[in-house]
Design a protein around this motif. Structure first.
Motif, PDB file in Angstrom:
ATOM      1  N   MET A 315       0.976  -1.129  -0.142  1.00 38.07           N
ATOM      2  CA  MET A 315       0.132   0.190   0.014  1.00 38.07           C
ATOM      3  C   MET A 315       0.916   1.302   0.004  1.00 38.07           C
ATOM      4  N   GLY A 316       1.942   1.248   0.655  1.00 36.09           N
ATOM      5  CA  GLY A 316       2.944   2.189   0.752  1.00 36.09           C
ATOM      6  C   GLY A 316       3.500   2.694  -0.583  1.00 36.09           C
ATOM      7  N   ILE A 317       3.622   1.915  -1.328  1.00 37.62           N
ATOM      8  CA  ILE A 317       4.051   2.038  -2.951  1.00 37.62           C
ATOM      9  C   ILE A 317       2.940   2.954  -3.773  1.00 37.62           C
ATOM     10  N   GLY A 318       1.893   2.254  -3.397  1.00 37.33           N
ATOM     11  CA  GLY A 318       0.659   2.970  -4.234  1.00 37.33           C
ATOM     12  C   GLY A 318       0.372   4.248  -3.468  1.00 37.33           C
ATOM     13  N   MET A 319       0.478   4.405  -2.346  1.00 42.52           N
ATOM     14  CA  MET A 319       0.229   5.777  -1.705  1.00 42.52           C
ATOM     15  C   MET A 319       1.513   6.738  -2.216  1.00 42.52           C
ATOM     16  N   PHE A 411      -4.762   3.833  -6.180  1.00 44.22           N
ATOM     17  CA  PHE A 411      -4.214   5.216  -5.849  1.00 44.22           C
ATOM     18  C   PHE A 411      -3.953   5.747  -7.069  1.00 44.22           C
ATOM     19  N   SER A 412      -3.624   5.201  -8.071  1.00 45.10           N
ATOM     20  CA  SER A 412      -3.238   5.943  -9.584  1.00 45.10           C
ATOM     21  C   SER A 412      -4.593   6.347 -10.157  1.00 45.10           C
ATOM     22  N   LEU A 413      -5.834   5.739  -9.800  1.00 45.42           N
ATOM     23  CA  LEU A 413      -7.032   6.257 -10.356  1.00 45.42           C
ATOM     24  C   LEU A 413      -7.261   7.384  -9.547  1.00 45.42           C
TER      25      LEU A 413
END
Length: 487
Positions: A315-319, A411-413
């Protein structure tokens, strides 16, 4: 400082840009995992599985506090980064002020609910002693029935204490979560990480003192959490007031018109719904497990705490890449945006595969860290709870290698301003997919079905995430081509 933050968004090397923005988020998530695990580990050192159960039953309410913070924090982060990419600095001040004061309001409402309304929450989360005692089997001996009835009363009191003291700290908990995301929206990922780490380290230091040295048990864990989040909030307030940030928390800067409120909430609501559905799912899950064995509830709590490392690192990478994706989307650089997303997906899968292998090899030693027995009095209950936890943790890890794809896409969306797509993905994973699977599995298979519900929902959501992210990228490219043709 502002030039340095903007250079993070515009540097040529994608791995370096992702590293600079995602690494602080990953480290922040790692610290968050460690202090969440520390709470559970030190509560486990009380050798009382029912104190562990209290933490598990109260977790949905703590998740709600994070939902309030994410509603304004993640929504504000995405909107801030897009506004910076479009060169609209004045709007950034209005966004951040709106986010701060909105989070403060919800934090205050949560304080009232969790302190004054605690008696209303206990039956909802499955900690009401009268209900649990009434559900005890009539086939028990008088002595065993009396023991389990006392355990039910203890469980209610432990849960009540935890909710009350976490509720007292609802405002700093919600605000610190919101602030950590908003400062990241202007590229200040190190500040975001530092604020979270200060609070987490404070919590970790206080846990053994409050829980064990002072003998406060779960009450001490809640107080340590409240103090840690308060320290974190003080750090962010110092940043807003003393640094050269473009962000503002001045009430005079609050902006709700001209798309400010809509822009924040349209992105924040999907994350809020994710947390809301996560809370609802945990409530249903805990009720089903309580019906089978109250010790199974604590076992699932241990499994989910251990699994947090896998979930939160990915999740940290996505955030971390969300503001990077938002910036390039706002600047119209869709090619680089797509490369950032693909590189991040590879990173999350690498982390997921590595951790899944390690977890399957070391499941029993990992579970034993969280709960130990203290003599014959607790040995039987602890052994049963550990057995549940081992089985449940291995089931949760089945989706570990692919889980990060959901977070990168989601997170990209959000970074692209695709609130509806993000909302769809969020509610499917935690609600429209997971809850039906959970209900059907409980009715047809029982405990094994309950345990497998989450990994099945995760794998279905991975496919949906990839479809939605690809559709959003193609839509953005078509819009750009259309604008170029008109020009």
């Amino acid at each position: 400082m502002r030039k340095e933050k903007k250079n993070v968004f515009e540097m040529e090397s994608i791995p370096q840009a992702v590293l600079m923005l995602a690494l602080p988020s990953v480290l922040s998530m790692l610290v968050t995992v460690l202090y969440n695990m520390a709470d559970t580990v030190f509560v486990g050192q009380t050798h009382d599985p029912y104190q562990m159960n209290a933490v598990s039953l109260a977790t949905p309410m703590f998740t709600m506090l994070m939902a309030f913070g994410n509603l304004f924090g993640i929504g504000g982060c995405a909107f801030i980064s897009r506004s910076l990419g479009a060169g609209q600095n004045d709007r950034v001040k209005r966004i951040s002020s709106f986010g701060f004061w909105g989070a403060l309001l919800l934090g205050g409402l949560a304080t009232l609910l969790m302190t004054l309304g605690c008696d209303l929450l206990l039956p909802l989360i499955g900690a009401d002693a009268d209900h649990n005692i009434a559900a005890l089997s009539q086939n028990l001996t008088a002595e065993e029935w009396a023991r389990q009835a006392e355990n039910c009363r203890n469980l209610e009191q432990y849960t009540r204490d935890y909710l009350f003291y976490v509720g007292l700290g609802a405002i700093p908990t919600v605000l610190s979560a919101a602030c950590s995301h908003m400062v990241k929206g202007e590229g200040a990922a190190k500040i975001s990480m530092t604020g979270m780490m200060i609070g987490a380290v404070t919590n970790i230091i206080l846990d053994p003192i409050m829980i064990l040295a002072l003998g406060m048990g779960v009450k001490g864990a809640a107080i340590a959490t409240t103090i840690g989040n308060s320290v974190s909030l003080l750090f962010y307030l110092g940043y807003f007031l003393k640094s050269h940030t473009i962000l503002s928390i001045s009430p005079a800067q609050i902006g709700m018109r001209n798309g400010i409120a809509l822009g924040v909430l349209s992105i924040g609501i999907p994350t809020f719904c994710t947390n809301l559905l996560m809370s609802a799912s945990n409530l249903v899950l805990n009720r089903y497990l309580n019906q089978i064995d109250v010790l199974a509830t604590g076992g699932m709590g241990i499994a989910m705490k251990a699994n947090m490392l896998v979930v939160f690192l990915q999740m940290g990478i996505g955030m971390g890449i969300q503001p990077l994706v938002g910036y390039h989307y706002g600047a119209g650089n869709f090619k680089k945006m797509s490369k950032i997303m693909r590189f991040s997906m590879v990173c999350t899968m690498g982390i997921g595969v590595t951790l899944t292998i390690l977890y399957f090899i070391f499941t029993e030693p990992l579970v034993s860290i969280f709960m130990t027995a203290d003599g014959a009095a607790s040995a039987a209950d602890v052994a049963i709870q550990q057995g549940y936890a081992v089985k449940m943790l291995r089931a949760l890890m089945l989706s570990g290698p692919f889980l990060g794809l959901i977070f990168v896409c989601n997170f990209s969306l959000q970074g692209m301003g695709r609130g509806l797509s993000s909302l769809l993905l969020s509610v499917c994973r935690q609600g429209f997919v997971f809850l039906p699977i959970l209900v059907i599995a409980n009715a047809t298979i029982g405990l094994n079905g309950i345990i497998l519900a989450q990994p099945i929902a995760d794998l279905i959501s991975v496919v949906l995430a990839l479809i939605l992210a690809e559709a959003a990228k193609r839509r953005a490219e078509r819009m750009q081509q259309s604008l170029q043709a008109k020009a």
